[in-house]
Design a protein around this motif. Structure first.
Motif, PDB file in Angstrom:
ATOM      1  N   THR A 162       0.853  -1.184   0.000  1.00  0.00           N
ATOM      2  CA  THR A 162       0.000   0.000   0.000  1.00  0.00           C
ATOM      3  C   THR A 162       0.894   1.241   0.000  1.00  0.00           C
ATOM      4  O   THR A 162       2.120   1.137   0.138  1.00  0.00           O
ATOM      5  CB  THR A 162      -0.907   0.030   1.234  1.00  0.00           C
ATOM      6  OG1 THR A 162      -0.114   0.291   2.405  1.00  0.00           O
ATOM      7  CG2 THR A 162      -1.629  -1.297   1.421  1.00  0.00           C
ATOM      8  N   ASP A 163       0.283   2.410  -0.073  1.00  0.00           N
ATOM      9  CA  ASP A 163       1.047   3.632   0.119  1.00  0.00           C
ATOM     10  C   ASP A 163       1.155   3.894   1.620  1.00  0.00           C
ATOM     11  O   ASP A 163       0.661   3.127   2.446  1.00  0.00           O
ATOM     12  CB  ASP A 163       0.424   4.811  -0.630  1.00  0.00           C
ATOM     13  CG  ASP A 163      -0.998   5.109  -0.166  1.00  0.00           C
ATOM     14  OD1 ASP A 163      -1.362   4.721   0.960  1.00  0.00           O
ATOM     15  OD2 ASP A 163      -1.743   5.742  -0.938  1.00  0.00           O
ATOM     16  N   ASN A 164       1.784   4.996   2.001  1.00  0.00           N
ATOM     17  CA  ASN A 164       2.026   5.283   3.413  1.00  0.00           C
ATOM     18  C   ASN A 164       0.742   5.563   4.199  1.00  0.00           C
ATOM     19  O   ASN A 164       0.737   5.455   5.426  1.00  0.00           O
ATOM     20  CB  ASN A 164       2.987   6.465   3.566  1.00  0.00           C
ATOM     21  CG  ASN A 164       4.426   6.080   3.268  1.00  0.00           C
ATOM     22  OD1 ASN A 164       4.812   4.931   3.450  1.00  0.00           O
ATOM     23  ND2 ASN A 164       5.210   7.034   2.790  1.00  0.00           N
ATOM     24  N   ASP A 165      -0.326   5.938   3.504  1.00  0.00           N
ATOM     25  CA  ASP A 165      -1.589   6.192   4.183  1.00  0.00           C
ATOM     26  C   ASP A 165      -2.373   4.916   4.470  1.00  0.00           C
ATOM     27  O   ASP A 165      -3.314   4.930   5.262  1.00  0.00           O
ATOM     28  CB  ASP A 165      -2.460   7.145   3.359  1.00  0.00           C
ATOM     29  CG  ASP A 165      -1.875   8.547   3.286  1.00  0.00           C
ATOM     30  OD1 ASP A 165      -1.181   8.937   4.257  1.00  0.00           O
ATOM     31  OD2 ASP A 165      -2.093   9.237   2.280  1.00  0.00           O
ATOM     32  N   GLY A 166      -1.985   3.815   3.831  1.00  0.00           N
ATOM     33  CA  GLY A 166      -2.699   2.566   4.021  1.00  0.00           C
ATOM     34  C   GLY A 166      -4.064   2.582   3.348  1.00  0.00           C
ATOM     35  O   GLY A 166      -4.403   3.501   2.587  1.00  0.00           O
ATOM     36  N   VAL A 167      -4.860   1.547   3.628  1.00  0.00           N
ATOM     37  CA  VAL A 167      -6.203   1.431   3.063  1.00  0.00           C
ATOM     38  C   VAL A 167      -7.176   1.026   4.162  1.00  0.00           C
ATOM     39  O   VAL A 167      -6.795   0.422   5.164  1.00  0.00           O
ATOM     40  CB  VAL A 167      -6.258   0.388   1.930  1.00  0.00           C
ATOM     41  CG1 VAL A 167      -5.457   0.826   0.735  1.00  0.00           C
ATOM     42  CG2 VAL A 167      -5.813  -0.982   2.424  1.00  0.00           C
TER      43      VAL A 167
END
Length: 442
Positions: free
Chosen positions: A114-119
């Protein structure tokens, strides 16, 4: 120390974020990008609470819920139901903007980066006949690369004891370096809390009480304010080191139980009392300099702690109404009941619970005055600075500072802006976090 708390079915495997627009597994898993709008309506339906005949559980495979992974992690979703027939139920899982459903259980999902913000991950059960929704729950997930390693982080009640302190309250992913080896590190061995800090006020008290006898020091090793002078500190150092580490295990256990960082808990005690519990200050008591008003706030904001302590006196059924819904005289009895732990080994649990309550208050303050989720406007350290500010200076000081610091044209709540509004009696909160951290690690 008192404690308060907190079959052969088909299985399927799917890689998140790398599927075609429609995918059907041999076991009935279906993903359809074109159905997302309709599925969002289903996901937002009210959850049926009556009897709850069915729910879903989630388990992490191949990795810890919060840790480095040697293999690609998987999430196993399992249908939990009463009775022998589960064919009426369909499991739904939504990961970010992708939705999956399966009439069979368990369902195993392979996690992709994922990216650093998550999902966000949401899951629920739907009855195929009544269309009722059961067991809806959700969590946030982040799976990122750190150097040559991969780390999985899950923010959900299911993994509360594994999550870095405060992160679940604020729904935030902390910086890796802070919880790996910093002030927020989860302490498993009490020896990791060992410190060798020259607490001169503690040394002075040990000399004054005759526990240490500095025979070669002028003025009996004491300064005019009661602290040890250089010679007195040297004479008392061995005793001071032993004194500050005597209850590391109690601190560690209290921190794990209350879900607060052990190092910060120890640092708070070091800053407030230098591990000397018998200071004679107006209305402030013990190692954490707790007040009756502070315990009142603890019982208001730490619901699990209130319920545990209240149930010991009034019973669980009565205490379910909540602290603010019981008569003032019974609130006073509860406050007195908690205050009696001051000066005992249970005091560490009280201080830890109060720090947790401060984190909940910080969450409220930031959410209320910014009208934003705390994780969207402040970083992990800033939220801890606000929390310890609440513990030390009070709710009023920190709420006023956040209110005055927030600029609606900005998307960030920076500590330097908050600190500039901590004036008068609130001024001591400006560097309180830094002092606590300084006392928390050697």
């Amino acid at each position: 120390m008192k404690k308060w708390q907190r079959s052969s079915m088909a299985s399927w495997l799917v890689c998140l974020f790398c599927l075609p627009s429609i995918f059907t597994s041999g076991n009935g898993l279906i993903f359809d990008e074109n159905q997302l709008n309709g599925l969002a309506t289903i996901a937002n339906k009210s959850v049926t609470n009556a009897s709850q005949p069915v729910s879903m559980s989630v388990q992490v495979l191949n990795c810890k819920a919060w840790g480095y992974c040697d293999e690609t992690p998987e999430l196993r979703f399992t249908l939990e139901y009463q009775g022998s027939d589960s064919s009426d139920y369909v499991m739904h899982i939504q990961v970010g903007d992708r939705h999956y459903e399966s009439p069979s259980s368990p369902a195993e999902i392979e996690v992709s980066l994922t990216d650093n913000d998550g999902v966000n991950v949401r899951y629920w059960v739907e009855s195929a006949t009544t269309r009722s929704i059961y067991g809806q729950d959700d969590f946030r997930m982040r799976y990122i690369k750190n150097g040559s390693q991969f780390i999985l982080e899950l923010l959900g009640d299911q993994w509360e004891s594994d999550i870095p302190s405060g992160a679940l309250i604020w729904n935030i992913f902390p910086p890796l370096e802070v919880f790996e080896d910093g002030w927020a590190k989860r302490i498993e061995d009490p020896d990791e809390l060992d410190t060798e800090i020259d607490y001169t006020l503690l040394a002075g008290k040990l000399i004054w009480e005759g526990i240490v006898t500095p025979t070669e020091c002028g003025d009996n090793g004491l300064l005019g304010n009661g602290a040890a002078n250089t010679c007195g500190m040297e004479a008392a150092r061995e005793e001071v080191i032993e004194w500050q580490n005597l209850h590391n295990q109690d601190i560690q256990e209290a921190s794990l139980n209350a879900l607060v960082p052990a190092r910060l808990l120890k640092g708070v005690i070091g800053q407030e009392s230098q591990f000397y519990a018998k200071w004679e200050l107006p209305k402030e008591y013990g190692l954490g300099m707790l007040t009756e008003r502070g315990v009142d706030m603890l019982l208001q904001w730490n619901e699990a702690y209130f319920f545990y302590e209240c149930s010991l006196i009034y019973g669980a059924d009565y205490c379910r109404r909540g602290y603010l819904n019981i008569p003032d005289e019974r609130q006073a009895v509860l406050i007195g009941y908690i205050m009696k732990d001051i000066g005992t080994v249970d005091e560490y649990a009280v201080i830890a619970a109060a720090i947790y309550a401060s984190c909940v208050q910080a969450n409220y303050i930031v959410s209320y005055y910014t009208d934003e989720a705390p994780a969207d406007v402040a970083d992990y350290e800033t939220l801890w600075r606000i929390s310890l500010g609440v513990y030390h200076a009070g709710f009023g000081c920190m709420s006023d500072a956040v209110l005055n610091a927030w600029d609606e044209d900005s998307d960030t709540l920076a500590w330097e802006n908050i600190a500039s509004h901590l004036v008068g009696d609130c001024n001591s909160a400006i560097d309180y976090f830094d002092k606590v951290v300084n006392y928390s690690v050697e």
